[in-house]
Design an enzyme around this catalytic site. Structure first.
Site, PDB file in Angstrom:
ATOM      1  N   ASN A   1     -10.911  -4.335   2.330  1.00 41.58           N
ATOM      2  CA  ASN A   1     -11.312  -3.940   3.781  1.00 41.58           C
ATOM      3  C   ASN A   1     -12.066  -5.183   4.443  1.00 41.58           C
ATOM      4  O   ASN A   1     -12.339  -6.124   4.169  1.00 41.58           O
ATOM      5  CB  ASN A   1     -11.815  -3.037   4.329  1.00 41.58           C
ATOM      6  CG  ASN A   1     -13.192  -2.825   3.472  1.00 41.58           C
ATOM      7  OD1 ASN A   1     -14.029  -3.117   5.327  1.00 41.58           O
ATOM      8  ND2 ASN A   1     -14.437  -3.654   3.123  1.00 41.58           N
TER       9      ASN A   1
ATOM     10  N   GLY B   1     -15.755  -4.430   9.393  1.00 34.79           N
ATOM     11  CA  GLY B   1     -16.027  -5.331  11.026  1.00 34.79           C
ATOM     12  C   GLY B   1     -17.650  -4.233  11.267  1.00 34.79           C
ATOM     13  O   GLY B   1     -17.593  -4.594  12.085  1.00 34.79           O
TER      14      GLY B   1
ATOM     15  N   ASN C   1     -27.631   3.219   6.191  1.00 39.07           N
ATOM     16  CA  ASN C   1     -27.340   1.894   6.179  1.00 39.07           C
ATOM     17  C   ASN C   1     -27.499   0.949   7.636  1.00 39.07           C
ATOM     18  O   ASN C   1     -26.785   1.783   8.649  1.00 39.07           O
ATOM     19  CB  ASN C   1     -25.953   2.335   5.503  1.00 39.07           C
ATOM     20  CG  ASN C   1     -25.225   0.433   4.924  1.00 39.07           C
ATOM     21  OD1 ASN C   1     -25.454  -0.171   6.264  1.00 39.07           O
ATOM     22  ND2 ASN C   1     -25.066   0.238   4.039  1.00 39.07           N
TER      23      ASN C   1
ATOM     24  N   ASN D   1     -27.719  -3.118   4.589  1.00 36.98           N
ATOM     25  CA  ASN D   1     -27.292  -4.113   4.865  1.00 36.98           C
ATOM     26  C   ASN D   1     -26.956  -5.544   4.432  1.00 36.98           C
ATOM     27  O   ASN D   1     -27.413  -6.313   6.358  1.00 36.98           O
ATOM     28  CB  ASN D   1     -25.908  -3.855   5.133  1.00 36.98           C
ATOM     29  CG  ASN D   1     -25.343  -4.542   4.959  1.00 36.98           C
ATOM     30  OD1 ASN D   1     -24.283  -5.265   3.930  1.00 36.98           O
ATOM     31  ND2 ASN D   1     -23.375  -3.769   4.866  1.00 36.98           N
TER      32      ASN D   1
ATOM     33  N   CYS E   1     -22.709  -7.763   4.029  1.00 37.78           N
ATOM     34  CA  CYS E   1     -21.129  -7.647   4.861  1.00 37.78           C
ATOM     35  C   CYS E   1     -20.339  -8.920   4.544  1.00 37.78           C
ATOM     36  O   CYS E   1     -21.146  -9.791   5.566  1.00 37.78           O
ATOM     37  CB  CYS E   1     -21.119  -6.677   5.593  1.00 37.78           C
ATOM     38  SG  CYS E   1     -19.685  -6.535   7.057  1.00 37.78           S
TER      39      CYS E   1
ATOM     40  N   ILE F   1     -22.733  -3.843  -5.945  1.00 42.60           N
ATOM     41  CA  ILE F   1     -22.320  -4.933  -5.243  1.00 42.60           C
ATOM     42  C   ILE F   1     -21.519  -4.168  -4.604  1.00 42.60           C
ATOM     43  O   ILE F   1     -21.383  -3.207  -4.080  1.00 42.60           O
ATOM     44  CB  ILE F   1     -21.454  -5.640  -6.147  1.00 42.60           C
ATOM     45  CG1 ILE F   1     -20.746  -4.906  -6.678  1.00 42.60           C
ATOM     46  CG2 ILE F   1     -22.607  -6.568  -7.167  1.00 42.60           C
ATOM     47  CD1 ILE F   1     -19.393  -5.570  -7.281  1.00 42.60           C
TER      48      ILE F   1
ATOM     49  N   GLY G   1     -13.083  -1.806  -5.194  1.00 45.64           N
ATOM     50  CA  GLY G   1     -12.132  -0.012  -6.347  1.00 45.64           C
ATOM     51  C   GLY G   1     -12.203  -0.968  -7.799  1.00 45.64           C
ATOM     52  O   GLY G   1     -13.560  -1.656  -8.135  1.00 45.64           O
TER      53      GLY G   1
ATOM     54  N   GLY H   1     -16.294   0.041  -8.047  1.00 44.05           N
ATOM     55  CA  GLY H   1     -15.530   0.345  -8.795  1.00 44.05           C
ATOM     56  C   GLY H   1     -15.863   1.470  -9.558  1.00 44.05           C
ATOM     57  O   GLY H   1     -14.919   1.754 -10.818  1.00 44.05           O
TER      58      GLY H   1
HETATM   59  C1  SIN Z   1     -17.195  -3.589   7.285  1.00 48.25           C
HETATM   60  O1  SIN Z   1     -17.447  -2.640   8.063  1.00 48.25           O
HETATM   61  O2  SIN Z   1     -16.666  -4.619   7.421  1.00 48.25           O
HETATM   62  C2  SIN Z   1     -17.708  -3.052   5.650  1.00 48.25           C
HETATM   63  C3  SIN Z   1     -19.579  -2.668   5.527  1.00 48.25           C
HETATM   64  C4  SIN Z   1     -20.001  -3.504   4.625  1.00 48.25           C
HETATM   65  O3  SIN Z   1     -19.191  -5.057   4.194  1.00 48.25           O
HETATM   66  O4  SIN Z   1     -21.085  -3.694   4.174  1.00 48.25           O
END
Ligand code: SIN
Length: 304
Positions: free
Chosen positions: A69, A72, A99, A126, A129, A190, A216, A243
Site C-alpha cells: 500500500n 499516504g 494513531n 507512528n 509510515c 512492525i 500480509g 502478517g
Molecule cells: C499509509 O497511510 O500510507 C499507511 C500508514 C503507514 O504505513 O504507517
C-alpha cells in the site's frame, strides 16, 4: 474459557487482539458485522494535523501472500477525528488507540496535546509510515530523531504512549531502546516493509508512488523475529503485528514476546478476522490447558 485479558502500559485490554491502524477506519463499517466490544482495542487510522487526501492511485498492489500500500496517510485531520469519530468510538466498550502522525515534531506535539484533553485510552505515535515525503518513517529510521520526537510527544501528554516502529532499519532494537529512553510506555511493530512491483508491459511501477509498504502473511516471519529481538532489548511492553492471520499466528507472536497483537491485512480478506483470531486463541489455550493468555508471553525457548 481461558482468561484473555492483558495489560499494556497500565491499560487493561479484554483480549490481546487489536485491528491495526489503517485497516479498520474508525470501525463504522465493521460494527455492522460484529460488536466492536468483542475487540481488545482498536487502533484508528493515522491522524495528522490537517486533512490529507493521501497519495494518487493506484495505491494498492497485490503480492504473493500479501499486499503493497502507498495510501499516504489519507485522513480527515485531528479536529474532524475529535468531533466526528472519537466520541462514537469511546462508546464501544473497547480500548481506543489513537494513531497519530505528522510531518514535523511540532505537528505531532499539537495532535498529542489535543488528544490529551480527551478520554482516548492510548496514543500510538507512528514514526514509521513509508509512504510520505515528509515525516513518517524519516523520524523512525535513526535513533536520534526517534528519540527526539518521542521525547517531545511524551512531554505533551500523560496518556500511555506507544511508538510504532519501522522494520526498514538496520537495528530495530536500537530504535526501540531509543524511544524507551525518551519515555515511550510501549512499542508496536512492525509497520510495513518497503517494497515495489513493476508492470513489465508498461515498465511502470504499479504504485503511482513507485514504492509502498508490504504487509500480509509473507512478512509474518520478519515480524516474529523483530518482536522477539525487541522484547528482549526493552523493558516496556511490545505490541506485535505483521502478517497475523490466525489464532495460531497470534499465539506465536505472544510467545515471541508480544503483550498484545494487532491484525492488519488479514481484515481485507476476512472482515471478521479479529473475531475469528480471538476464538481460535481461546480454543488453543483451552486445548493446551493454559488458563491465562498472559502465561504464554515470551515463552519461546530458543535453541542455545
Ligand atoms: C499509509 O497511510 O500510507 C499507511 C500508514 C503507514 O504505513 O504507517
Amino acid at each position: 474459557m481461558a482468561k484473555l485479558s492483558v495489560d499494556v502500559a497500565g491499560v487493561t485490554l479484554k483480549n490481546p487482539i487489536i485491528p491495526a491502524s489503517g485497516v479498520f477506519g474508525y470501525g463504522r463499517e465493521y460494527e455492522e458485522l460484529f460488536p466492536l466490544s468483542k475487540l481488545g482495542g482498536i487502533a484508528t487510522k493515522g491522524t495528522t494535523g490537517q486533512p490529507r487526501p493521501g497519495n494518487p492511485a493506484p495505491r494498492i498492489a497485490e503480492t504473493p501472500s500479501g499486499m503493497l500500500n502507498s495510501v499516504g496517510l489519507q485522513n480527515p485531520g485531528i479536529d474532524a477525528f475529535l468531533e466526528k469519530e472519537l466520541p462514537n468510538l469511546l462508546t464501544k466498550d473497547t480500548v481506543i488507540l489513537a494513531n497519530i502522525a505528522g510531518s514535523t515534531i511540532e505537528e505531532c506535539v499539537s495532535i498529542a496535546q489535543k488528544l490529551d484533553a480527551t478520554d482516548v485510552h492510548m496514543i500510538e505515535l507512528n514514526i514509521s509510515c513509508p509512504n510520505v515525503k515528509q515525516g513518517g518513517a524519516a523520524f523512525g529510521v535513526h535513533c536520534d530523531s526517534a528519540e527526539a520526537i518521542t521525547a517531545a510527544v511524551r512531554k505533551a501528554t500523560t496518556k500511555p504512549l506507544i511508538v510504532k516502529l519501522s522494520p526498514n532499519v538496520t537495528s530495530i532494537t536500537d530504535i526501540a531502546k531509543a524511544v524507551e529512553s525518551a519515555g515511550a510506555d510501549a512499542v508496536s511493530l512492525i509497520n510495513t516493509v518497503l517494497g515495489m512491483r513493476i508492470n513489465i508491459e508498461t515498465k511502470r511501477p504499479i504504485l503511482r508512488n513507485n514504492v509502498g509498504g508490504m504487509s500480509g502473511p509473507a512478512v509474518f516471519p520478519l515480524a516474529v523475529r523483530m518482536v522477539w529481538q525487541t522484547a528482549q532489548a526493552v523493558s516496556i511492553p511490545v505490541i506485535g503485528m505483521g502478517g497475523v492471520a490466525s489464532g495460531a499466528d497470534a499465539i506465536e507472536m505472544m510467545m515471541a514476546g508480544a503483550s498484545a497483537v494487532q491484525v492488519g491485512a488479514a481484515i481485507f480478506t476476512d472482515p471478521l478476522a479479529p473475531v475469528h483470531i480471538i476464538e481460535e486463541m481461546d480454543a488453543w489455550l483451552d486445548a493446551h490447558g493454559v488458563d491465562d493468555v498472559r502465561q504464554i508471553i515470551g515463552t519461546v525457548q530458543p535453541w542455545s
